[in-house]
Design a protein around this motif. Sequence first.
Motif, PDB file in Angstrom:
ATOM      1  N   GLY A   1       0.795  -1.217   0.000  1.00 35.90           N
ATOM      2  CA  GLY A   1       0.000   0.000   0.000  1.00 35.90           C
ATOM      3  C   GLY A   1       0.827   1.265   0.000  1.00 35.90           C
ATOM      4  N   GLY A   2       2.111   1.116   0.232  1.00 35.76           N
ATOM      5  CA  GLY A   2       2.999   2.268   0.275  1.00 35.76           C
ATOM      6  C   GLY A   2       3.495   2.693  -1.093  1.00 35.76           C
ATOM      7  N   SER A   3       4.426   3.649  -1.082  1.00 34.59           N
ATOM      8  CA  SER A   3       4.949   4.227  -2.325  1.00 34.59           C
ATOM      9  C   SER A   3       6.470   4.304  -2.289  1.00 34.59           C
ATOM     10  CB  SER A   3       4.397   5.648  -2.522  1.00 34.59           C
ATOM     11  OG  SER A   3       2.999   5.657  -2.630  1.00 34.59           O
ATOM     12  N   LEU A   4       7.037   4.269  -3.467  1.00 35.03           N
ATOM     13  CA  LEU A   4       8.460   4.500  -3.665  1.00 35.03           C
ATOM     14  C   LEU A   4       8.632   5.247  -4.971  1.00 35.03           C
ATOM     15  CD1 LEU A   4      10.301   1.132  -2.807  1.00 35.03           C
ATOM     16  CD2 LEU A   4      10.519   3.299  -1.573  1.00 35.03           C
ATOM     17  N   ARG A   5       9.700   6.024  -5.070  1.00 34.47           N
ATOM     18  CA  ARG A   5      10.054   6.647  -6.348  1.00 34.47           C
ATOM     19  C   ARG A   5      11.466   6.226  -6.716  1.00 34.47           C
ATOM     20  NH1 ARG A   5      10.655  12.871  -8.527  1.00 34.47           N
ATOM     21  NH2 ARG A   5      12.566  12.819  -7.273  1.00 34.47           N
ATOM     22  N   LEU A   6      11.565   5.554  -7.843  1.00 31.28           N
ATOM     23  CA  LEU A   6      12.858   5.153  -8.370  1.00 31.28           C
ATOM     24  C   LEU A   6      13.386   6.235  -9.303  1.00 31.28           C
ATOM     25  CD1 LEU A   6      12.183   1.400  -9.265  1.00 31.28           C
ATOM     26  CD2 LEU A   6      12.850   2.401  -7.077  1.00 31.28           C
ATOM     27  N   SER A   7      14.700   6.388  -9.295  1.00 30.92           N
ATOM     28  CA  SER A   7      15.364   7.314 -10.213  1.00 30.92           C
ATOM     29  C   SER A   7      16.395   6.547 -11.028  1.00 30.92           C
ATOM     30  CB  SER A   7      16.068   8.437  -9.449  1.00 30.92           C
ATOM     31  OG  SER A   7      15.156   9.198  -8.699  1.00 30.92           O
ATOM     32  N   CYS A   8      16.606   7.002 -12.228  1.00 28.85           N
ATOM     33  CA  CYS A   8      17.637   6.425 -13.100  1.00 28.85           C
ATOM     34  C   CYS A   8      18.384   7.594 -13.721  1.00 28.85           C
ATOM     35  CB  CYS A   8      16.999   5.558 -14.165  1.00 28.85           C
ATOM     36  SG  CYS A   8      18.140   5.001 -15.453  1.00 28.85           S
TER      37      CYS A   8
ATOM     38  N   GLY B   1      -2.106   2.516 -13.782  1.00 27.28           N
ATOM     39  CA  GLY B   1      -2.931   3.156 -12.763  1.00 27.28           C
ATOM     40  C   GLY B   1      -2.248   3.273 -11.414  1.00 27.28           C
ATOM     41  N   ARG B   2      -1.137   2.574 -11.245  1.00 31.38           N
ATOM     42  CA  ARG B   2      -0.405   2.629  -9.974  1.00 31.38           C
ATOM     43  C   ARG B   2       0.994   3.229 -10.146  1.00 31.38           C
ATOM     44  NH1 ARG B   2       1.066  -1.921  -7.503  1.00 31.38           N
ATOM     45  NH2 ARG B   2       1.186  -3.157  -9.431  1.00 31.38           N
ATOM     46  N   PHE B   3       1.615   2.991 -11.286  1.00 33.35           N
ATOM     47  CA  PHE B   3       2.966   3.482 -11.558  1.00 33.35           C
ATOM     48  C   PHE B   3       2.893   4.618 -12.571  1.00 33.35           C
ATOM     49  CE2 PHE B   3       5.565  -0.674 -10.686  1.00 33.35           C
ATOM     50  CZ  PHE B   3       4.942  -0.792  -9.452  1.00 33.35           C
ATOM     51  N   THR B   4       3.816   5.571 -12.417  1.00 34.99           N
ATOM     52  CA  THR B   4       3.921   6.671 -13.367  1.00 34.99           C
ATOM     53  C   THR B   4       5.382   6.870 -13.735  1.00 34.99           C
ATOM     54  OG1 THR B   4       2.001   7.790 -12.407  1.00 34.99           O
ATOM     55  CG2 THR B   4       3.448   9.104 -13.806  1.00 34.99           C
ATOM     56  N   ILE B   5       5.654   6.834 -15.038  1.00 36.83           N
ATOM     57  CA  ILE B   5       7.014   7.091 -15.518  1.00 36.83           C
ATOM     58  C   ILE B   5       7.099   8.533 -15.985  1.00 36.83           C
ATOM     59  CG2 ILE B   5       6.505   6.262 -17.862  1.00 36.83           C
ATOM     60  CD1 ILE B   5       9.390   5.140 -17.941  1.00 36.83           C
ATOM     61  N   SER B   6       8.215   9.173 -15.708  1.00 37.68           N
ATOM     62  CA  SER B   6       8.440  10.541 -16.148  1.00 37.68           C
ATOM     63  C   SER B   6       9.933  10.743 -16.365  1.00 37.68           C
ATOM     64  CB  SER B   6       7.907  11.545 -15.120  1.00 37.68           C
ATOM     65  OG  SER B   6       8.583  11.398 -13.884  1.00 37.68           O
ATOM     66  N   ARG B   7      10.277  11.861 -16.974  1.00 38.07           N
ATOM     67  CA  ARG B   7      11.691  12.133 -17.216  1.00 38.07           C
ATOM     68  C   ARG B   7      11.973  13.621 -17.140  1.00 38.07           C
ATOM     69  NH1 ARG B   7      13.086   9.556 -22.742  1.00 38.07           N
ATOM     70  NH2 ARG B   7      15.141  10.444 -22.269  1.00 38.07           N
ATOM     71  N   ASP B   8      13.220  13.928 -16.817  1.00 43.93           N
ATOM     72  CA  ASP B   8      13.716  15.296 -16.803  1.00 43.93           C
ATOM     73  C   ASP B   8      14.988  15.291 -17.628  1.00 43.93           C
ATOM     74  OD1 ASP B   8      14.870  17.763 -16.297  1.00 43.93           O
ATOM     75  OD2 ASP B   8      14.271  17.792 -14.194  1.00 43.93           O
ATOM     76  N   ASN B   9      14.871  15.672 -18.878  1.00 43.24           N
ATOM     77  CA  ASN B   9      16.021  15.590 -19.775  1.00 43.24           C
ATOM     78  C   ASN B   9      17.142  16.545 -19.374  1.00 43.24           C
ATOM     79  OD1 ASN B   9      14.993  13.516 -21.333  1.00 43.24           O
ATOM     80  ND2 ASN B   9      14.094  14.875 -22.859  1.00 43.24           N
TER      81      ASN B   9
ATOM     82  N   THR C   1      17.655  12.272 -16.236  1.00 44.36           N
ATOM     83  CA  THR C   1      17.100  11.357 -15.240  1.00 44.36           C
ATOM     84  C   THR C   1      15.687  10.941 -15.614  1.00 44.36           C
ATOM     85  OG1 THR C   1      18.463  12.333 -13.494  1.00 44.36           O
ATOM     86  CG2 THR C   1      16.531  11.085 -12.796  1.00 44.36           C
ATOM     87  N   VAL C   2      15.393   9.682 -15.343  1.00 46.55           N
ATOM     88  CA  VAL C   2      14.059   9.123 -15.535  1.00 46.55           C
ATOM     89  C   VAL C   2      13.563   8.625 -14.178  1.00 46.55           C
ATOM     90  CG1 VAL C   2      12.705   7.358 -16.705  1.00 46.55           C
ATOM     91  CG2 VAL C   2      14.618   8.434 -17.874  1.00 46.55           C
ATOM     92  N   TYR C   3      12.275   8.759 -13.962  1.00 46.64           N
ATOM     93  CA  TYR C   3      11.693   8.390 -12.670  1.00 46.64           C
ATOM     94  C   TYR C   3      10.606   7.336 -12.861  1.00 46.64           C
ATOM     95  CZ  TYR C   3      13.813  12.893 -11.537  1.00 46.64           C
ATOM     96  OH  TYR C   3      14.692  13.937 -11.390  1.00 46.64           O
ATOM     97  N   LEU C   4      10.390   6.573 -11.809  1.00 50.49           N
ATOM     98  CA  LEU C   4       9.241   5.672 -11.767  1.00 50.49           C
ATOM     99  C   LEU C   4       8.590   5.839 -10.402  1.00 50.49           C
ATOM    100  CD1 LEU C   4       7.679   3.500 -13.370  1.00 50.49           C
ATOM    101  CD2 LEU C   4       8.964   1.796 -12.070  1.00 50.49           C
ATOM    102  N   GLN C   5       7.461   6.524 -10.387  1.00 51.07           N
ATOM    103  CA  GLN C   5       6.691   6.689  -9.163  1.00 51.07           C
ATOM    104  C   GLN C   5       5.787   5.474  -9.007  1.00 51.07           C
ATOM    105  OE1 GLN C   5       6.723   9.226  -6.766  1.00 51.07           O
ATOM    106  NE2 GLN C   5       5.360   7.835  -5.646  1.00 51.07           N
ATOM    107  N   MET C   6       5.932   4.782  -7.895  1.00 49.09           N
ATOM    108  CA  MET C   6       5.186   3.548  -7.665  1.00 49.09           C
ATOM    109  C   MET C   6       4.297   3.741  -6.444  1.00 49.09           C
ATOM    110  SD  MET C   6       8.174   0.733  -8.379  1.00 49.09           S
ATOM    111  CE  MET C   6       9.065   1.129  -6.879  1.00 49.09           C
ATOM    112  N   ASN C   7       3.008   3.678  -6.667  1.00 48.53           N
ATOM    113  CA  ASN C   7       2.027   3.838  -5.594  1.00 48.53           C
ATOM    114  C   ASN C   7       1.231   2.548  -5.414  1.00 48.53           C
ATOM    115  OD1 ASN C   7       2.774   6.580  -5.375  1.00 48.53           O
ATOM    116  ND2 ASN C   7       1.236   7.184  -6.895  1.00 48.53           N
TER     117      ASN C   7
END
Length: 122
Positions: free
Chosen positions: A15-22, A66-74, A78-84
């Motif tokens: 039920g928790g969240s994490l945000r991964l970065s690459c 619906g639970r994960f969101t991928i985004s990037r900051d060129n 860096t690329v992110y994966l928000q996991m809820n």
Amino acid sequence: QVQLVESGGGLVQAGGSLRLSCTASGRTVSNYAMGWFRQAPGKEREFAAAISWSGGSTYYANSVKGRFTISRDNAKNTVYLQMNSLKSEDTAVYYCAAAVFISSVGDEYRYWGQGTQVTVSS
């Protein structure tokens, strides 16, 4: 050459969240599509999410939609994966990868990171 380094993994309750970065180094990834894949113990690597070079297109596996969101900051390379709403079945090593075109197929990705462990306790 592109070097990719993932971070942000860890242990979280269901039920928790994490945000991964690459974060990329060695060369910009601003003109590459980026993807996140994962591999659970004893299982094949599977696709999770991908994003086009501009960020204008995203693609998700049904299991994370619906639970994960991928985004990037060129600007930050860096690329992110928000996991809820994390579930125990999300437990895996998560890898980021770079490809010429957005894809869910791992073989189409040219560069890979070393992975970061995500463990979801129930």
